[in-house]
Design a protein around this motif. Structure first.
Motif, PDB file in Angstrom:
ATOM      1  N   SER A  27       0.831  -1.200   0.000  1.00 11.05           N
ATOM      2  CA  SER A  27       0.000   0.000   0.000  1.00 11.05           C
ATOM      3  C   SER A  27       0.865   1.250   0.000  1.00 11.05           C
ATOM      4  O   SER A  27       1.986   1.248   0.501  1.00 11.05           O
ATOM      5  CB  SER A  27      -0.967   0.011   1.182  1.00 11.05           C
ATOM      6  OG  SER A  27      -0.260   0.027   2.386  1.00 11.05           O
TER       7      SER A  27
ATOM      8  N   CYS B  52       0.056   5.741   0.082  1.00  8.64           N
ATOM      9  CA  CYS B  52      -1.002   6.726   0.218  1.00  8.64           C
ATOM     10  C   CYS B  52      -0.408   8.124   0.339  1.00  8.64           C
ATOM     11  O   CYS B  52       0.763   8.276   0.677  1.00  8.64           O
ATOM     12  CB  CYS B  52      -1.890   6.418   1.418  1.00  8.64           C
ATOM     13  SG  CYS B  52      -0.996   6.214   2.958  1.00  8.64           S
TER      14      CYS B  52
ATOM     15  N   PHE C 212      -7.491  12.240   0.187  1.00  7.59           N
ATOM     16  CA  PHE C 212      -6.552  11.201   0.604  1.00  7.59           C
ATOM     17  C   PHE C 212      -6.609  10.112  -0.455  1.00  7.59           C
ATOM     18  O   PHE C 212      -7.653   9.494  -0.669  1.00  7.59           O
ATOM     19  CB  PHE C 212      -6.947  10.658   1.979  1.00  7.59           C
ATOM     20  CG  PHE C 212      -5.997   9.632   2.531  1.00  7.59           C
ATOM     21  CD1 PHE C 212      -4.681   9.971   2.811  1.00  7.59           C
ATOM     22  CD2 PHE C 212      -6.424   8.348   2.783  1.00  7.59           C
ATOM     23  CE1 PHE C 212      -3.805   9.035   3.336  1.00  7.59           C
ATOM     24  CE2 PHE C 212      -5.560   7.405   3.314  1.00  7.59           C
ATOM     25  CZ  PHE C 212      -4.245   7.744   3.586  1.00  7.59           C
TER      26      PHE C 212
ATOM     27  N   GLU D 276      -5.340   6.528  -1.668  1.00  2.00           N
ATOM     28  CA  GLU D 276      -4.772   5.310  -1.096  1.00  2.00           C
ATOM     29  C   GLU D 276      -4.790   4.199  -2.144  1.00  2.00           C
ATOM     30  O   GLU D 276      -5.830   3.925  -2.748  1.00  2.00           O
ATOM     31  CB  GLU D 276      -5.600   4.893   0.116  1.00  2.00           C
ATOM     32  CG  GLU D 276      -5.090   3.693   0.830  1.00  2.00           C
ATOM     33  CD  GLU D 276      -5.926   3.361   2.065  1.00  2.00           C
ATOM     34  OE1 GLU D 276      -5.434   2.583   2.882  1.00  2.00           O
ATOM     35  OE2 GLU D 276      -7.057   3.873   2.200  1.00  2.00           O
TER      36      GLU D 276
ATOM     37  N   THR E 127      -3.842   0.135  -2.806  1.00  2.00           N
ATOM     38  CA  THR E 127      -3.535  -1.158  -2.202  1.00  2.00           C
ATOM     39  C   THR E 127      -3.504  -2.215  -3.295  1.00  2.00           C
ATOM     40  O   THR E 127      -4.413  -2.273  -4.130  1.00  2.00           O
ATOM     41  CB  THR E 127      -4.585  -1.546  -1.147  1.00  2.00           C
ATOM     42  OG1 THR E 127      -4.670  -0.496  -0.175  1.00  2.00           O
ATOM     43  CG2 THR E 127      -4.228  -2.848  -0.458  1.00  2.00           C
TER      44      THR E 127
ATOM     45  N   SER F 258       4.434   4.865  -4.563  1.00  7.14           N
ATOM     46  CA  SER F 258       4.808   6.088  -3.828  1.00  7.14           C
ATOM     47  C   SER F 258       5.398   7.122  -4.774  1.00  7.14           C
ATOM     48  O   SER F 258       5.072   8.315  -4.690  1.00  7.14           O
ATOM     49  CB  SER F 258       5.808   5.753  -2.716  1.00  7.14           C
ATOM     50  OG  SER F 258       5.203   4.936  -1.739  1.00  7.14           O
TER      51      SER F 258
END
Length: 155
Positions: free
Chosen positions: A13, A15, A103, A105, A107, A130
Protein backbone atom coordinates in the motif's frame (compact mmCIF):
# COMPACT_ATOMS: atom_id res chain seq x y z
CA UNK A 1 20.58 -17.38 8.74
CA UNK A 2 17.32 -18.14 10.49
CA UNK A 3 14.58 -19.51 8.22
CA UNK A 4 11.83 -16.87 8.02
CA UNK A 5 8.28 -17.67 7.00
CA UNK A 6 5.32 -15.56 5.92
CA UNK A 7 2.08 -16.40 7.72
CA UNK A 8 -0.27 -14.60 5.32
CA UNK A 9 -0.19 -13.18 1.82
CA UNK A 10 1.20 -9.64 1.86
CA UNK A 11 -0.49 -6.53 0.55
CA UNK A 12 1.33 -3.47 -0.71
CA UNK A 13 0.00 0.00 0.00
CA UNK A 14 0.94 3.60 -0.62
CA UNK A 15 -1.00 6.73 0.22
CA UNK A 16 -0.78 10.49 0.11
CA UNK A 17 -2.81 13.65 0.62
CA UNK A 18 -3.38 15.56 -2.62
CA UNK A 19 -4.56 19.14 -2.28
CA UNK A 20 -7.25 18.92 -4.91
CA UNK A 21 -10.91 17.82 -4.75
CA UNK A 22 -11.66 14.10 -5.06
CA UNK A 23 -13.06 14.58 -8.58
CA UNK A 24 -9.76 16.06 -9.78
CA UNK A 25 -7.67 13.34 -8.14
CA UNK A 26 -9.96 10.65 -9.58
CA UNK A 27 -9.76 12.17 -13.08
CA UNK A 28 -5.97 12.29 -12.84
CA UNK A 29 -5.91 8.53 -12.41
CA UNK A 30 -8.83 7.61 -14.71
CA UNK A 31 -8.07 9.87 -17.71
CA UNK A 32 -4.94 8.78 -19.61
CA UNK A 33 -4.39 12.31 -20.95
CA UNK A 34 -3.75 13.38 -17.36
CA UNK A 35 -2.15 10.18 -16.03
CA UNK A 36 0.50 10.24 -18.78
CA UNK A 37 1.77 13.51 -17.26
CA UNK A 38 3.03 11.70 -14.15
CA UNK A 39 2.94 7.88 -14.50
CA UNK A 40 2.84 5.89 -17.73
CA UNK A 41 3.57 7.33 -21.16
CA UNK A 42 0.66 5.71 -23.06
CA UNK A 43 -2.68 4.03 -22.42
CA UNK A 44 -5.17 2.54 -24.85
CA UNK A 45 -8.07 4.20 -23.04
CA UNK A 46 -9.64 5.54 -19.85
CA UNK A 47 -10.34 3.61 -16.67
CA UNK A 48 -13.98 2.64 -17.19
CA UNK A 49 -15.72 -0.55 -15.98
CA UNK A 50 -14.87 -3.55 -18.14
CA UNK A 51 -12.09 -1.81 -20.09
CA UNK A 52 -9.12 -3.92 -21.12
CA UNK A 53 -6.18 -1.56 -21.47
CA UNK A 54 -2.50 -1.58 -22.24
CA UNK A 55 -0.26 0.84 -20.40
CA UNK A 56 3.25 1.61 -21.62
CA UNK A 57 6.29 3.09 -19.95
CA UNK A 58 8.28 3.85 -23.08
CA UNK A 59 11.38 4.96 -21.15
CA UNK A 60 11.75 1.43 -19.81
CA UNK A 61 10.36 -0.51 -22.78
CA UNK A 62 7.78 -1.90 -20.34
CA UNK A 63 4.04 -2.40 -20.57
CA UNK A 64 1.18 -3.85 -18.55
CA UNK A 65 -2.17 -5.30 -19.49
CA UNK A 66 -4.94 -3.89 -17.30
CA UNK A 67 -8.51 -5.10 -16.79
CA UNK A 68 -10.76 -2.55 -15.06
CA UNK A 69 -13.07 -4.36 -12.62
CA UNK A 70 -14.98 -1.58 -10.86
CA UNK A 71 -15.20 2.19 -10.99
CA UNK A 72 -17.08 4.40 -8.58
CA UNK A 73 -16.64 7.92 -10.00
CA UNK A 74 -14.68 10.23 -7.72
CA UNK A 75 -14.40 7.44 -5.08
CA UNK A 76 -12.54 4.34 -6.30
CA UNK A 77 -11.08 2.30 -9.14
CA UNK A 78 -10.30 -1.41 -8.92
CA UNK A 79 -8.33 -3.26 -11.59
CA UNK A 80 -6.27 -6.35 -12.28
CA UNK A 81 -2.93 -6.22 -14.00
CA UNK A 82 0.17 -8.22 -14.72
CA UNK A 83 0.39 -11.81 -15.78
CA UNK A 84 -3.20 -12.99 -16.38
CA UNK A 85 -2.34 -16.45 -15.07
CA UNK A 86 -1.44 -14.76 -11.75
CA UNK A 87 -2.78 -11.18 -11.86
CA UNK A 88 -2.74 -8.89 -8.88
CA UNK A 89 -5.60 -6.61 -7.91
CA UNK A 90 -5.14 -2.90 -7.30
CA UNK A 91 -7.65 -0.68 -5.56
CA UNK A 92 -7.29 3.09 -5.65
CA UNK A 93 -9.47 5.03 -3.21
CA UNK A 94 -10.12 8.77 -3.31
CA UNK A 95 -11.41 9.89 0.08
CA UNK A 96 -12.30 13.55 0.57
CA UNK A 97 -10.27 14.94 3.45
CA UNK A 98 -11.83 18.38 3.02
CA UNK A 99 -13.60 20.11 0.12
CA UNK A 100 -10.25 20.80 -1.54
CA UNK A 101 -8.12 17.90 -0.27
CA UNK A 102 -8.21 14.17 -1.06
CA UNK A 103 -6.55 11.20 0.60
CA UNK A 104 -5.42 8.88 -2.21
CA UNK A 105 -4.77 5.31 -1.10
CA UNK A 106 -3.51 2.48 -3.31
CA UNK A 107 -3.54 -1.16 -2.20
CA UNK A 108 -2.33 -4.12 -4.27
CA UNK A 109 -3.08 -7.74 -3.34
CA UNK A 110 -2.79 -11.19 -4.85
CA UNK A 111 1.00 -11.55 -4.89
CA UNK A 112 2.25 -15.11 -5.35
CA UNK A 113 5.66 -16.70 -5.07
CA UNK A 114 8.30 -17.63 -2.53
CA UNK A 115 8.80 -15.50 0.57
CA UNK A 116 11.84 -13.80 -0.95
CA UNK A 117 9.96 -13.10 -4.19
CA UNK A 118 6.99 -11.69 -2.29
CA UNK A 119 9.13 -9.36 -0.20
CA UNK A 120 10.87 -8.03 -3.33
CA UNK A 121 7.57 -7.65 -5.21
CA UNK A 122 5.87 -5.78 -2.36
CA UNK A 123 8.93 -3.55 -1.89
CA UNK A 124 9.01 -2.67 -5.59
CA UNK A 125 5.26 -2.04 -5.63
CA UNK A 126 5.28 0.29 -2.63
CA UNK A 127 8.20 2.22 -4.11
CA UNK A 128 6.57 2.45 -7.53
CA UNK A 129 3.20 3.63 -6.26
CA UNK A 130 4.81 6.09 -3.83
CA UNK A 131 6.84 7.57 -6.66
CA UNK A 132 3.75 7.78 -8.86
CA UNK A 133 1.78 9.51 -6.09
CA UNK A 134 4.56 12.10 -5.71
CA UNK A 135 4.33 12.79 -9.44
CA UNK A 136 0.54 13.00 -9.26
CA UNK A 137 0.74 15.44 -6.35
CA UNK A 138 3.29 17.66 -8.14
CA UNK A 139 1.16 17.73 -11.29
CA UNK A 140 -2.18 18.42 -9.58
CA UNK A 141 -0.95 20.90 -6.99
CA UNK A 142 1.74 22.75 -8.95
CA UNK A 143 1.27 21.93 -12.67
CA UNK A 144 4.75 20.45 -12.50
CA UNK A 145 5.82 17.37 -14.45
CA UNK A 146 8.18 16.00 -11.85
CA UNK A 147 9.52 13.14 -13.99
CA UNK A 148 9.77 10.99 -10.85
CA UNK A 149 8.65 7.76 -12.52
CA UNK A 150 10.92 8.29 -15.52
CA UNK A 151 13.88 9.05 -13.25
CA UNK A 152 13.15 6.26 -10.75
CA UNK A 153 15.39 3.72 -12.51
CA UNK A 154 17.81 5.59 -14.81
CA UNK A 155 19.49 3.60 -17.56
Amino acid sequence: MQQLELTHAPAASACMIVRRPAAAAFRAFADPAVTARFWYSKSTGPMVPGAELRWEWETYGASADVKVLDVEPDRSIRFEWGNYEQPTTVEVKFTPHSAETTFVEITETGFQGTGDELVQWVNDTVGGFSTMLCGMKAWLEHDLELGAVTDHHPA
